[in-house]
Design a protein around this motif. Structure first.
Motif, mmCIF file in Angstrom:
data_model
loop_
_atom_site.group_PDB
_atom_site.id
_atom_site.type_symbol
_atom_site.label_atom_id
_atom_site.label_comp_id
_atom_site.label_asym_id
_atom_site.label_seq_id
_atom_site.Cartn_x
_atom_site.Cartn_y
_atom_site.Cartn_z
ATOM 1 N N ASP A 149 99.870 30.662 90.084
ATOM 2 C CA ASP A 149 100.354 31.738 89.230
ATOM 3 C C ASP A 149 99.466 32.022 88.027
ATOM 4 O OD1 ASP A 149 101.006 29.217 88.335
ATOM 5 O OD2 ASP A 149 102.905 29.808 87.416
ATOM 6 N N ASN A 150 98.814 31.026 87.478
ATOM 7 C CA ASN A 150 98.048 31.194 86.248
ATOM 8 C C ASN A 150 96.615 30.763 86.478
ATOM 9 O OD1 ASN A 150 96.991 31.261 83.684
ATOM 10 N ND2 ASN A 150 98.712 30.184 82.724
ATOM 11 N N ALA A 151 95.688 31.713 86.387
ATOM 12 C CA ALA A 151 94.286 31.409 86.678
ATOM 13 C C ALA A 151 93.696 30.420 85.687
ATOM 14 C CB ALA A 151 93.466 32.697 86.669
ATOM 15 N N ASP A 152 94.254 30.341 84.470
ATOM 16 C CA ASP A 152 93.717 29.443 83.455
ATOM 17 C C ASP A 152 94.376 28.072 83.464
ATOM 18 O OD1 ASP A 152 92.006 31.451 82.512
ATOM 19 O OD2 ASP A 152 93.610 32.303 81.268
ATOM 20 N N ALA A 153 95.357 27.886 84.337
ATOM 21 C CA ALA A 153 96.084 26.621 84.371
ATOM 22 C C ALA A 153 95.268 25.559 85.106
ATOM 23 C CB ALA A 153 97.431 26.810 85.053
ATOM 24 N N GLU A 154 95.718 24.318 84.965
ATOM 25 C CA GLU A 154 95.095 23.242 85.720
ATOM 26 C C GLU A 154 95.303 23.469 87.210
ATOM 27 O OE1 GLU A 154 93.256 20.688 84.777
ATOM 28 O OE2 GLU A 154 93.303 21.295 82.675
ATOM 29 N N LEU A 155 94.449 22.870 88.020
ATOM 30 C CA LEU A 155 94.551 23.050 89.465
ATOM 31 C C LEU A 155 95.882 22.541 90.009
ATOM 32 C CD1 LEU A 155 90.981 22.130 90.723
ATOM 33 C CD2 LEU A 155 92.150 24.302 91.031
ATOM 34 N N PHE A 156 96.363 21.425 89.465
ATOM 35 C CA PHE A 156 97.573 20.810 89.997
ATOM 36 C C PHE A 156 98.538 20.490 88.867
ATOM 37 C CE2 PHE A 156 94.076 19.599 92.809
ATOM 38 C CZ PHE A 156 94.539 20.092 94.010
ATOM 39 N N THR A 157 99.807 20.679 89.138
ATOM 40 C CA THR A 157 100.864 20.239 88.243
ATOM 41 C C THR A 157 101.767 19.327 89.053
ATOM 42 O OG1 THR A 157 100.792 22.288 86.975
ATOM 43 C CG2 THR A 157 102.754 20.941 86.747
ATOM 44 N N LEU A 158 101.838 18.056 88.672
ATOM 45 C CA LEU A 158 102.590 17.068 89.435
ATOM 46 C C LEU A 158 103.868 16.698 88.704
ATOM 47 C CD1 LEU A 158 99.635 14.728 90.473
ATOM 48 C CD2 LEU A 158 100.523 16.740 91.623
ATOM 49 N N HIS A 159 104.881 16.348 89.466
ATOM 50 C CA HIS A 159 106.178 16.006 88.901
ATOM 51 C C HIS A 159 106.694 14.720 89.538
ATOM 52 C CE1 HIS A 159 106.374 19.990 87.084
ATOM 53 N NE2 HIS A 159 105.962 20.464 88.243
ATOM 54 N N ALA A 160 107.526 14.016 88.808
ATOM 55 C CA ALA A 160 108.130 12.795 89.339
ATOM 56 C C ALA A 160 108.914 13.107 90.597
ATOM 57 C CB ALA A 160 109.043 12.170 88.280
ATOM 58 N N GLY A 161 108.880 12.188 91.532
ATOM 59 C CA GLY A 161 109.602 12.358 92.773
ATOM 60 C C GLY A 161 108.763 12.921 93.887
ATOM 61 N N LEU A 162 107.583 13.446 93.589
ATOM 62 C CA LEU A 162 106.691 13.940 94.633
ATOM 63 C C LEU A 162 105.824 12.805 95.149
ATOM 64 C CD1 LEU A 162 105.587 17.353 93.103
ATOM 65 C CD2 LEU A 162 107.276 16.942 94.870
ATOM 66 N N PRO A 163 105.333 12.913 96.384
ATOM 67 C CA PRO A 163 104.569 11.797 96.953
ATOM 68 C C PRO A 163 103.180 11.618 96.340
ATOM 69 C CG PRO A 163 104.676 13.633 98.495
ATOM 70 C CD PRO A 163 105.605 13.967 97.376
ATOM 71 N N VAL A 164 102.677 12.596 95.598
ATOM 72 C CA VAL A 164 101.337 12.479 95.001
ATOM 73 C C VAL A 164 101.497 12.028 93.556
ATOM 74 C CG1 VAL A 164 99.186 13.665 94.468
ATOM 75 C CG2 VAL A 164 100.489 14.308 96.506
ATOM 76 N N ALA A 165 100.974 10.843 93.243
ATOM 77 C CA ALA A 165 101.128 10.284 91.912
ATOM 78 C C ALA A 165 99.970 10.644 90.992
ATOM 79 C CB ALA A 165 101.248 8.757 92.001
ATOM 80 N N GLN A 166 98.775 10.820 91.530
ATOM 81 C CA GLN A 166 97.600 11.070 90.703
ATOM 82 C C GLN A 166 96.522 11.728 91.537
ATOM 83 O OE1 GLN A 166 96.371 7.651 88.426
ATOM 84 N NE2 GLN A 166 94.294 8.415 88.144
ATOM 85 N N ILE A 167 95.761 12.633 90.929
ATOM 86 C CA ILE A 167 94.658 13.318 91.598
ATOM 87 C C ILE A 167 93.415 13.218 90.722
ATOM 88 C CG2 ILE A 167 93.782 15.545 92.424
ATOM 89 C CD1 ILE A 167 96.654 16.346 93.023
ATOM 90 N N VAL A 168 92.310 12.876 91.338
ATOM 91 C CA VAL A 168 91.025 12.814 90.644
ATOM 92 C C VAL A 168 90.091 13.831 91.291
ATOM 93 C CG1 VAL A 168 89.060 11.382 90.003
ATOM 94 C CG2 VAL A 168 91.341 10.361 90.145
ATOM 95 N N ILE A 169 89.652 14.823 90.519
ATOM 96 C CA ILE A 169 88.653 15.779 90.993
ATOM 97 C C ILE A 169 87.287 15.118 90.839
ATOM 98 C CG2 ILE A 169 87.731 18.104 90.780
ATOM 99 C CD1 ILE A 169 90.663 18.045 91.514
ATOM 100 N N GLU A 170 86.659 14.774 91.942
ATOM 101 C CA GLU A 170 85.416 14.006 91.898
ATOM 102 C C GLU A 170 84.170 14.889 91.826
ATOM 103 O OE1 GLU A 170 86.132 9.805 93.925
ATOM 104 O OE2 GLU A 170 85.981 11.407 95.413
ATOM 105 N N GLU A 171 84.195 16.028 92.519
ATOM 106 C CA GLU A 171 82.981 16.845 92.561
ATOM 107 C C GLU A 171 83.340 18.300 92.859
ATOM 108 O OE1 GLU A 171 78.689 17.074 94.965
ATOM 109 O OE2 GLU A 171 80.235 15.621 95.548
ATOM 110 N N GLU A 172 82.623 19.206 92.224
ATOM 111 C CA GLU A 172 82.714 20.629 92.518
ATOM 112 C C GLU A 172 81.294 21.189 92.570
ATOM 113 O OE1 GLU A 172 85.246 22.924 89.967
ATOM 114 O OE2 GLU A 172 86.541 21.195 89.557
ATOM 115 N N HIS A 173 81.002 22.009 93.563
ATOM 116 C CA HIS A 173 79.697 22.669 93.581
ATOM 117 C C HIS A 173 79.794 23.979 94.350
ATOM 118 C CE1 HIS A 173 79.499 20.418 97.431
ATOM 119 N NE2 HIS A 173 78.800 21.462 97.844
#
Length: 394
Positions: free
Chosen positions: A71-95
């Motif tokens: 929804d928001n082009a300036d927002a972070e790539l991911f917004t995580l919430h408690a209860g979801l299976p993904v606990a943490q995301i690390v963006i390692e590389e972009e090119h």
């Protein structure tokens, strides 16, 4: 580039039982085509494909992709919430290279965490081949071969989502357009197909646009061909014959061949081109949306055998059933009004059935009160009531 971290709010996860399975790290990469210099959109699309890859590796529902923001082009790539299976995301590389933007990330995933109240169980599907809409069929020659390749890649994408779907059968021919299933006769035929395949849901689609266009050049660039792609995917309830969702996925990109060329639809050159990458992304989006709309729907199955000692149902370990899972009997009632409209309803039997043995495609159950409900018969419906939760040692 320095890695970027996105963490979930752990409030709920930290309250899980001490024997819950530990989260594990999974890595994935994704690419997207940069259209009209919109690198932010390409970055979002590439990151979503990368996260999608990690969820498939962890055998977690693709419905978790709903945490991905558009929804928001300036927002972070991911917004995580408690209860979801993904606990943490690390963006390692972009090119970025040659008009493609790629993202590599790793995600810390709780494989046993579900987004629903019940433990996640795969939904039994009947897949129908995509049809060519009349306009798409006339757009160019050799569309039949391209449609067959698109079908194969879509089937592979559905089968890869093992946490969400179990493909029970593939229909021998395309189904009718979704608007035709408003008629009682068509809905009855769809229910018959689903029941024959022991499938709870039906996925059907049609290619609506494969037309060519021309991108005019200038003194420095030649004219180039573009090509449309529009896929309509419909999700049906195989028990009632009702349409659950119908969505269209469409795009337009450069075509890597001359318009008169006859490329091999399965060639790497096609699927590594802008057109192929965009087409694959849209197929994934269609699978992801189907997974999301069905993710928390209760599993239904049929009674397939009744003996003095057990009742066998048409769902088993390949869908994720375990001993101790419970189902309720559901009797279907239907009537037709004076205008010819047909209505269906399900009435749940108070008795519960508990799974005592599981096999790949069926399970044996017994009533919890040790007494069989009266008049239980083959082809009666059972519906998920509760599922046994597994616990794992540290």
């Amino acid at each position: 580039m320095q890695a970027k971290y996105v963490q979930a709010k752990y409030a709920l996860l930290c309250c899980l039982l001490p024997f819950a399975a530990a989260a594990q790290w999974y890595s994935g990469s994704g690419s997207a085509v940069v259209f009209d210099d919109n690198r932010q959109l390409a970055r979002q699309q590439a990151a979503k494909q990368a996260l999608r890859s990690t969820l498939l590796q962890a055998e977690v529902s693709l419905a978790a992709l709903s945490l991905f923001r558009h929804d928001n082009a300036d927002a972070e790539l991911f917004t995580l919430h408690a209860g979801l299976p993904v606990a943490q995301i690390v963006i390692e590389e972009e090119h970025e290279r040659d008009g493609r933007l790629s993202v590599t990330l790793k995600a810390d995933i709780w494989p046993q965490q579900s987004m629903c109240e019940q433990r996640s169980v795969a939904k039994a599907l009947l897949l129908a081949p995509f049809s060519l809409a009349p306009g798409a069929a006339q757009a160019a020659l050799h569309n039949t071969e391209l449609t067959a390749e698109i079908n194969q890649r879509f089937y592979s994408a559905v089968q890869a989502a093992s946490a969400d779907f179990l493909v029970k059968a593939v229909a021998p021919a395309p189904l009718a357009a979704p608007e035709q299933y408003q008629s009682a006769t068509a809905a009855q035929q769809l229910r018959y197909l689903a029941e024959s395949a022991q499938a709870q849901f039906v996925l059907s689609g049609r290619l609506r646009n494969l037309a060519f266009g021309r991108q005019e050049g200038n003194l420095l660039k030649k004219d180039r061909w573009t090509r449309q792609f529009a896929l309509e995917l419909s999700v049906f309830d195989g028990v009632s014959g009702n349409l659950i969702q119908s969505k269209t996925y469409q795009s337009r990109t450069l075509w890597p061949y001359a318009v008169q060329a006859q490329p091999d639809p399965a060639s790497d050159q096609l699927w590594r081109s802008d057109y192929g990458i965009e087409l694959q992304r849209l197929l994934h989006d269609a699978v992801d949306d189907a997974a999301t709309v069905l993710s928390c729907v209760r599993v239904k199955a049929q009674v397939i055998r009744v003996t003095d000692n057990s009742v066998a149902i048409s769902a088993g370990s390949r869908q994720g059933l375990q001993p101790g899972d419970r189902f309720s009997l559901s009797y279907t009632d239907s009537f037709t009004d004076s205008w010819g409209n047909r209505y269906q309803s399900s009435t749940q039997e108070p008795a519960q059935l508990e799974v005592i043995r599981v096999y790949p495609d069926h399970a044996d159950t017994r009533p919890l009160n040790q007494h069989y409900p009266a008049a239980i018969q083959v082809r009666d419906q059972v519906q998920q009531d509760s599922f046994r939760e597994q616990h794992y040692a540290n």
